[in-house]
Design a protein around this motif. Structure first.
Motif, short mmCIF file in Angstrom:
data_model
loop_
_atom_site.label_atom_id
_atom_site.label_comp_id
_atom_site.label_asym_id
_atom_site.label_seq_id
_atom_site.Cartn_x
_atom_site.Cartn_y
_atom_site.Cartn_z
N LEU A 148 0.83 -1.20 0.00
CA LEU A 148 0.00 0.00 0.00
C LEU A 148 0.87 1.26 0.00
CD1 LEU A 148 -2.73 -1.08 2.60
CD2 LEU A 148 -2.82 -1.26 0.10
N VAL A 149 1.89 1.26 0.84
CA VAL A 149 2.81 2.40 0.89
C VAL A 149 3.53 2.56 -0.44
CG1 VAL A 149 4.92 3.30 1.95
CG2 VAL A 149 3.12 2.33 3.40
N GLN A 150 4.01 1.45 -0.99
CA GLN A 150 4.75 1.49 -2.26
C GLN A 150 3.88 2.04 -3.39
OE1 GLN A 150 8.16 0.51 -2.21
NE2 GLN A 150 8.08 1.74 -4.08
N THR A 151 2.61 1.65 -3.39
CA THR A 151 1.67 2.14 -4.41
C THR A 151 1.58 3.65 -4.38
OG1 THR A 151 0.37 0.10 -4.34
CG2 THR A 151 -0.74 2.08 -5.17
N LEU A 152 1.42 4.21 -3.19
CA LEU A 152 1.28 5.66 -3.05
C LEU A 152 2.59 6.39 -3.32
CD1 LEU A 152 -1.01 5.71 0.11
CD2 LEU A 152 -1.69 6.19 -2.24
N GLN A 153 3.72 5.76 -3.00
CA GLN A 153 5.02 6.37 -3.27
C GLN A 153 5.33 6.38 -4.76
OE1 GLN A 153 7.63 4.05 -0.59
NE2 GLN A 153 8.09 5.99 0.44
N ASP A 154 4.92 5.33 -5.47
CA ASP A 154 5.24 5.20 -6.89
C ASP A 154 4.43 6.14 -7.77
OD1 ASP A 154 7.09 3.28 -6.28
OD2 ASP A 154 5.85 1.57 -6.89
N ASP A 155 3.23 6.52 -7.31
CA ASP A 155 2.35 7.35 -8.14
C ASP A 155 1.65 8.37 -7.25
OD1 ASP A 155 0.53 8.50 -9.85
OD2 ASP A 155 -0.22 6.62 -10.67
N GLU A 156 2.12 9.60 -7.30
CA GLU A 156 1.56 10.64 -6.43
C GLU A 156 0.21 11.16 -6.90
OE1 GLU A 156 4.45 13.72 -5.83
OE2 GLU A 156 5.80 12.41 -4.67
N THR A 157 -0.26 10.65 -8.04
CA THR A 157 -1.61 11.02 -8.48
C THR A 157 -2.67 10.11 -7.86
OG1 THR A 157 -1.64 9.60 -10.46
CG2 THR A 157 -0.68 11.81 -10.68
N ILE A 158 -2.24 9.10 -7.11
CA ILE A 158 -3.18 8.22 -6.40
C ILE A 158 -3.48 8.86 -5.04
CG2 ILE A 158 -3.53 5.95 -5.33
CD1 ILE A 158 -1.70 4.79 -7.51
N GLY A 159 -4.76 9.09 -4.78
CA GLY A 159 -5.15 9.75 -3.53
C GLY A 159 -5.60 8.81 -2.44
N ARG A 174 -12.53 14.67 -7.31
CA ARG A 174 -12.76 16.02 -7.82
C ARG A 174 -11.52 16.88 -7.69
NH1 ARG A 174 -18.10 15.35 -5.66
NH2 ARG A 174 -17.51 16.31 -3.69
N ALA A 175 -10.65 16.55 -6.74
CA ALA A 175 -9.39 17.28 -6.58
C ALA A 175 -8.33 16.81 -7.56
CB ALA A 175 -8.89 17.13 -5.14
N GLY A 176 -8.67 15.82 -8.41
CA GLY A 176 -7.76 15.39 -9.46
C GLY A 176 -6.96 14.14 -9.17
N TYR A 177 -7.32 13.41 -8.11
CA TYR A 177 -6.57 12.21 -7.73
C TYR A 177 -7.33 10.94 -8.08
CZ TYR A 177 -3.68 15.50 -5.13
OH TYR A 177 -2.87 16.54 -4.80
N LYS A 178 -6.60 9.83 -8.14
CA LYS A 178 -7.17 8.53 -8.49
C LYS A 178 -7.45 7.71 -7.24
CE LYS A 178 -3.63 7.53 -11.15
NZ LYS A 178 -2.69 6.94 -12.13
N ILE A 179 -8.44 6.84 -7.35
CA ILE A 179 -8.74 5.85 -6.32
C ILE A 179 -8.19 4.52 -6.84
CG2 ILE A 179 -10.54 4.86 -4.85
CD1 ILE A 179 -10.31 7.97 -4.78
N TYR A 180 -7.51 3.78 -5.99
CA TYR A 180 -6.72 2.63 -6.48
C TYR A 180 -7.02 1.37 -5.68
CZ TYR A 180 -2.71 1.10 -9.34
OH TYR A 180 -1.90 0.51 -10.29
#
Length: 296
Positions: A101-112, A201-207
């Protein structure tokens, strides 16, 4: 040093259930985390025993029951982590579930926000959540992908999904600072979907990240089918549409509720002689009528 993860969970009359979660958390291989347990003013429980058995936790005792969002927000205010992991107390976690989970968020900062695969505790071969379908503008419902299907590898593709699962969701603290915390008007149910909409709406993705999973006991606090659950799901389904749908979409959903959903549910409760559920259902409808100008 790995980034600090703040694990936030809520206790309400379920110290023994919470203790089971904490026992599984103690086996985590992730090296840098803190645990925050928020007791939501449990009337028939002594949360102090949680702190006695697990002195490493931060125990916050709310003076009133703030609901799911309010309790978690109380934890957020105390959290020091770079990443916030919201997890239901009626879950069990494997030792390596945080790393992906941490790695996912670190690898792609567009994931909210990111949720792991969620499987049933009573049968770990069955999936409860592997992502969500879009919220229907007719029924104001979405479907959990993979629900009650075998965990046979068919749901092991990570990727963007329509909404998050409140039983386990990780959010960067920076996102919370930009978008805000969960709105507390819901109290129970739909608040995580509402938060996901705010973050999208703030421009981030749900993963969805299936490299990680948890086991969920499901609806221990509210009961699998209780009048309380009927009330909040019925109330908040309409509230969600009022807060998140565009005007035309909202009219479609409200027409469907008035001419299909409300008559159908009322008839079902009458036929099954579930009078308490019928009362809870209509109480939910009247709440929205009475609070037509209030959306939180």
């Amino acid at each position: 040093m790995k980034p600090l993860v703040s694990i936030i969970t809520i206790n309400y009359n379920e110290s023994e259930v919470t203790l089971d979660l904490l026992q599984s958390i103690r086996t985590l291989t992730y090296p840098n985390y803190e645990i925050i347990v928020v007791d939501n003013a449990s009337p028939n429980d002594n949360p102090d025993k949680i702190k006695e058995k697990y002195p490493e936790i931060t125990l916050i005792k709310s003076k009133e029951n703030l609901g799911f969002a309010g309790g978690n927000n109380l934890g957020v205010k105390q959290a020091k982590g770079d990443y916030l992991l919201f997890i239901n107390n009626d879950t069990i976690v494997p030792k390596d579930f945080i790393e992906s989970l941490v790695q996912t968020l670190q690898d792609d900062e567009t994931i909210g926000m990111v949720s792991p695969k969620i499987k049933f505790h009573w049968d770990p071969t069955l999936i409860q959540y592997a992502g969500y379908t879009p919220m229907s503008h007719w029924t104001i419902r979405n479907n959990s992908i993979g629900y009650h299907q075998k965990d046979n590898g068919d749901f092991d593709a990570e990727g963007e999904t329509q909404s998050i699962h409140g039983a386990a969701m990780m959010v960067p603290k920076s996102i919370v600072e930009k978008v805000g915390m969960m709105t507390e008007i819901y109290f129970l149910y739909y608040e995580e979907h509402d938060w996901a909409e705010m973050i999208k709406r703030a421009g981030y993705k749900i993963y969805y990240q299936p490299k990680s999973y948890i086991l969920h006991k499901e609806s221990v606090s509210t009961g699998k089918f209780s009048p309380l659950k009927t009330y909040y799901i019925s109330r908040n389904r309409i509230l969600f549409a009022r807060r998140n749908f565009k005007p035309f979409q909202l009219w479609i959903s409200l027409l469907f509720q008035c001419f299909v959903s409300i008559p159908k549910n009322s008839f079902m409760f009458i036929v099954k002689r579930q009078n308490e559920h019928l009362k809870a259902f209509w109480k939910a409808i009247f709440w929205n009528l009475k609070n037509s100008a209030t959306i939180g």
